[in-house]
Design a protein around this motif. Sequence first.
Motif, PDB file in Angstrom:
ATOM      1  N   TRP A 126      -2.216  48.226  15.681  1.00 49.67           N
ATOM      2  CA  TRP A 126      -2.038  48.142  14.230  1.00 49.67           C
ATOM      3  C   TRP A 126      -1.756  46.696  13.798  1.00 49.67           C
ATOM      4  CZ3 TRP A 126      -2.700  49.992   9.539  1.00 49.67           C
ATOM      5  CH2 TRP A 126      -1.904  49.516   8.498  1.00 49.67           C
ATOM      6  N   GLU A 127      -0.875  46.017  14.511  1.00 48.77           N
ATOM      7  CA  GLU A 127      -0.543  44.629  14.169  1.00 48.77           C
ATOM      8  C   GLU A 127      -1.767  43.730  14.288  1.00 48.77           C
ATOM      9  OE1 GLU A 127       4.151  44.694  15.623  1.00 48.77           O
ATOM     10  OE2 GLU A 127       2.541  44.142  17.014  1.00 48.77           O
ATOM     11  N   ARG A 128      -2.558  43.946  15.317  1.00 47.12           N
ATOM     12  CA  ARG A 128      -3.763  43.126  15.476  1.00 47.12           C
ATOM     13  C   ARG A 128      -4.784  43.436  14.389  1.00 47.12           C
ATOM     14  NH1 ARG A 128      -3.464  45.206  20.580  1.00 47.12           N
ATOM     15  NH2 ARG A 128      -5.644  45.907  20.538  1.00 47.12           N
ATOM     16  N   SER A 129      -4.919  44.687  14.027  1.00 48.06           N
ATOM     17  CA  SER A 129      -5.876  45.064  12.983  1.00 48.06           C
ATOM     18  C   SER A 129      -5.498  44.447  11.644  1.00 48.06           C
ATOM     19  CB  SER A 129      -5.947  46.593  12.858  1.00 48.06           C
ATOM     20  OG  SER A 129      -6.395  47.180  14.058  1.00 48.06           O
ATOM     21  N   VAL A 130      -4.216  44.500  11.310  1.00 46.55           N
ATOM     22  CA  VAL A 130      -3.755  43.909  10.048  1.00 46.55           C
ATOM     23  C   VAL A 130      -3.977  42.402  10.058  1.00 46.55           C
ATOM     24  CG1 VAL A 130      -1.712  43.454   8.648  1.00 46.55           C
ATOM     25  CG2 VAL A 130      -2.111  45.751   9.553  1.00 46.55           C
ATOM     26  N   HIS A 131      -3.651  41.771  11.176  1.00 49.11           N
ATOM     27  CA  HIS A 131      -3.816  40.321  11.277  1.00 49.11           C
ATOM     28  C   HIS A 131      -5.276  39.922  11.104  1.00 49.11           C
ATOM     29  CE1 HIS A 131      -4.778  36.649  13.576  1.00 49.11           C
ATOM     30  NE2 HIS A 131      -3.639  36.193  13.085  1.00 49.11           N
ATOM     31  N   TRP A 132      -6.192  40.583  11.808  1.00 46.06           N
ATOM     32  CA  TRP A 132      -7.598  40.187  11.751  1.00 46.06           C
ATOM     33  C   TRP A 132      -8.225  40.538  10.416  1.00 46.06           C
ATOM     34  CZ3 TRP A 132      -8.957  36.526  14.615  1.00 46.06           C
ATOM     35  CH2 TRP A 132      -8.485  36.401  15.921  1.00 46.06           C
ATOM     36  N   ALA A 192      -7.091  37.748   8.259  1.00 41.47           N
ATOM     37  CA  ALA A 192      -7.747  36.494   8.644  1.00 41.47           C
ATOM     38  C   ALA A 192      -9.198  36.458   8.193  1.00 41.47           C
ATOM     39  CB  ALA A 192      -7.654  36.311  10.159  1.00 41.47           C
ATOM     40  N   ILE A 193      -9.923  37.560   8.380  1.00 40.67           N
ATOM     41  CA  ILE A 193     -11.344  37.580   8.008  1.00 40.67           C
ATOM     42  C   ILE A 193     -11.515  37.479   6.498  1.00 40.67           C
ATOM     43  CG2 ILE A 193     -13.414  39.027   7.980  1.00 40.67           C
ATOM     44  CD1 ILE A 193     -12.508  40.085  10.730  1.00 40.67           C
ATOM     45  N   SER A 194     -10.711  38.222   5.746  1.00 41.53           N
ATOM     46  CA  SER A 194     -10.805  38.128   4.286  1.00 41.53           C
ATOM     47  C   SER A 194     -10.429  36.727   3.808  1.00 41.53           C
ATOM     48  CB  SER A 194      -9.913  39.181   3.625  1.00 41.53           C
ATOM     49  OG  SER A 194      -8.550  39.004   3.990  1.00 41.53           O
ATOM     50  N   PHE A 195      -9.456  36.097   4.469  1.00 34.44           N
ATOM     51  CA  PHE A 195      -9.092  34.727   4.097  1.00 34.44           C
ATOM     52  C   PHE A 195     -10.236  33.753   4.369  1.00 34.44           C
ATOM     53  CE2 PHE A 195      -7.759  30.655   5.934  1.00 34.44           C
ATOM     54  CZ  PHE A 195      -7.272  30.042   4.792  1.00 34.44           C
ATOM     55  N   ILE A 196     -10.899  33.896   5.518  1.00 33.96           N
ATOM     56  CA  ILE A 196     -12.005  32.991   5.848  1.00 33.96           C
ATOM     57  C   ILE A 196     -13.129  33.141   4.828  1.00 33.96           C
ATOM     58  CG2 ILE A 196     -13.816  32.527   7.546  1.00 33.96           C
ATOM     59  CD1 ILE A 196     -11.754  33.206   9.720  1.00 33.96           C
ATOM     60  N   VAL A 197     -13.422  34.381   4.427  1.00 33.83           N
ATOM     61  CA  VAL A 197     -14.444  34.597   3.399  1.00 33.83           C
ATOM     62  C   VAL A 197     -14.050  33.900   2.102  1.00 33.83           C
ATOM     63  CG1 VAL A 197     -15.571  36.348   1.967  1.00 33.83           C
ATOM     64  CG2 VAL A 197     -15.255  36.756   4.412  1.00 33.83           C
ATOM     65  N   LEU A 198     -12.804  34.034   1.714  1.00 36.62           N
ATOM     66  CA  LEU A 198     -12.331  33.385   0.487  1.00 36.62           C
ATOM     67  C   LEU A 198     -12.379  31.863   0.610  1.00 36.62           C
ATOM     68  CD1 LEU A 198      -9.265  35.632  -0.414  1.00 36.62           C
ATOM     69  CD2 LEU A 198     -11.436  35.477  -1.648  1.00 36.62           C
ATOM     70  N   ALA A 199     -11.988  31.341   1.766  1.00 36.52           N
ATOM     71  CA  ALA A 199     -11.966  29.886   1.947  1.00 36.52           C
ATOM     72  C   ALA A 199     -13.374  29.313   1.876  1.00 36.52           C
ATOM     73  CB  ALA A 199     -11.310  29.534   3.282  1.00 36.52           C
ATOM     74  N   VAL A 200     -14.324  29.925   2.582  1.00 38.39           N
ATOM     75  CA  VAL A 200     -15.694  29.403   2.608  1.00 38.39           C
ATOM     76  C   VAL A 200     -16.333  29.506   1.225  1.00 38.39           C
ATOM     77  CG1 VAL A 200     -17.999  29.750   3.563  1.00 38.39           C
ATOM     78  CG2 VAL A 200     -16.005  29.867   5.064  1.00 38.39           C
ATOM     79  N   THR A 201     -16.246  30.681   0.612  1.00 37.01           N
ATOM     80  CA  THR A 201     -16.861  30.841  -0.711  1.00 37.01           C
ATOM     81  C   THR A 201     -16.164  29.975  -1.753  1.00 37.01           C
ATOM     82  OG1 THR A 201     -15.443  32.791  -1.089  1.00 37.01           O
ATOM     83  CG2 THR A 201     -17.667  33.174  -0.229  1.00 37.01           C
ATOM     84  N   GLY A 202     -14.836  29.843  -1.648  1.00 36.41           N
ATOM     85  CA  GLY A 202     -14.113  29.003  -2.605  1.00 36.41           C
ATOM     86  C   GLY A 202     -14.489  27.538  -2.492  1.00 36.41           C
ATOM     87  N   VAL A 230      -0.157  41.998   1.880  1.00 33.27           N
ATOM     88  CA  VAL A 230       1.020  42.853   1.672  1.00 33.27           C
ATOM     89  C   VAL A 230       1.311  43.666   2.939  1.00 33.27           C
ATOM     90  CG1 VAL A 230       1.932  44.815   0.370  1.00 33.27           C
ATOM     91  CG2 VAL A 230       0.737  42.964  -0.829  1.00 33.27           C
ATOM     92  N   LEU A 231       0.261  44.224   3.539  1.00 31.48           N
ATOM     93  CA  LEU A 231       0.444  44.978   4.775  1.00 31.48           C
ATOM     94  C   LEU A 231       0.997  44.092   5.889  1.00 31.48           C
ATOM     95  CD1 LEU A 231      -2.793  47.184   4.834  1.00 31.48           C
ATOM     96  CD2 LEU A 231      -0.454  47.926   4.319  1.00 31.48           C
ATOM     97  N   MET A 232       0.476  42.858   5.986  1.00 26.87           N
ATOM     98  CA  MET A 232       0.949  41.962   7.030  1.00 26.87           C
ATOM     99  C   MET A 232       2.394  41.548   6.788  1.00 26.87           C
ATOM    100  SD  MET A 232      -0.943  38.737   8.820  1.00 26.87           S
ATOM    101  CE  MET A 232      -0.909  37.583   7.460  1.00 26.87           C
TER     102      MET A 232
END
Length: 364
Positions: A141-147, A150-160, A202-204
Amino acid sequence: MSFALPSSRTLLALFLGLWLVGAAHAAVPNNRAEPAYAEEQTVLQAEQDTRAPEPGLASSSSGRVHIDRHYLGQYGAKEGTVIVQRGGNQWRTWRNGPFATAMGTILVVVLVAIFLFYRAVGPARVEAPETGRRITRFTSWERSVHWATAISFIVLAVTGLVIMFGKKFLLPLVGHDVFAAIAYVFKYLHNFAGPLFIVCSVLMFFTFLHRNFFRRIDWRWVRQGGGIVSHTHVPAGFFNAGEKAWFWLGVTLLGLVMSISGLVLDFVDFGQTRYVLQVANYLHIAGATFYIAAAMGHIYIGTWGTPGAYEAMRHGTVDESWAKAHHAVWYDEVQSGVAPGTFDDRLPPDQRPPTGNPPPRPAH
């Protein structure tokens, strides 16, 4: 400890980084224009030259409004009567000028600094050989929340970054049609990934909160700088002070700035005025800059900077030698069969100073 002189590749990377800093201005042509466009002057001049002036543009009875900086409801419930907002041009000038330059400068400098630090200091390695005995560090669960975060952040960073700097760097390379398609897709990716990132954050926060409270043992880690430069392994609990700082300053504080300003910009049908949107955009850019910069440091520490750390988040387990070297207090807790955090406010039993009177010295 000796430091190697920068190689030719290092100097080339530094040169390219400085060149990118100079090119980081994201504005389109006329980006240096003062906040006074021709249409503004036309509206004002027409109002002055007319022989039978209508009610002033600053009057609600005219049905037309010309305001200087912002709109706070003084002309009615909606902003639809506003013809020209000078603050919009001011926002454009600042967003494409100082804000873009500062963002590009900070990100390039941090990237170059991480590269130079890696070349000069190197990674934090474990001297002892692996034992082959694995310790569970993160649950599925902890790894799933982390990844997911992380993946949603990378998408936001690249597109931003494309939204921010695309006109400067991509448009001359791919042309208007291709860039228009890229910008269209990236804009919607950014808008839809934003709420997902908020949910994941929020989950993390609640998943890792109980392991991120600062304790007395963390100050020892801070005083020694985590042993990063000296290559010493400072005893730490499940998370060290650096990881806890990332949790509170990055994930929590900057995450709040990014989330609140992003929601204001993403859902524009709740009465936000253009002025509110412009302020939210300033905060969003500033939050994104420091979040991306801190995340680059976090990624470095979790990969090349600390060999074995990536495997912990990828597979959930670490070797006993790795745990003992990087998180000695947590390792002692695991060996003692107590919950993580039990030894964080006191030394483990085998590290406590002796109590009572010292044993008598043998007679000669």
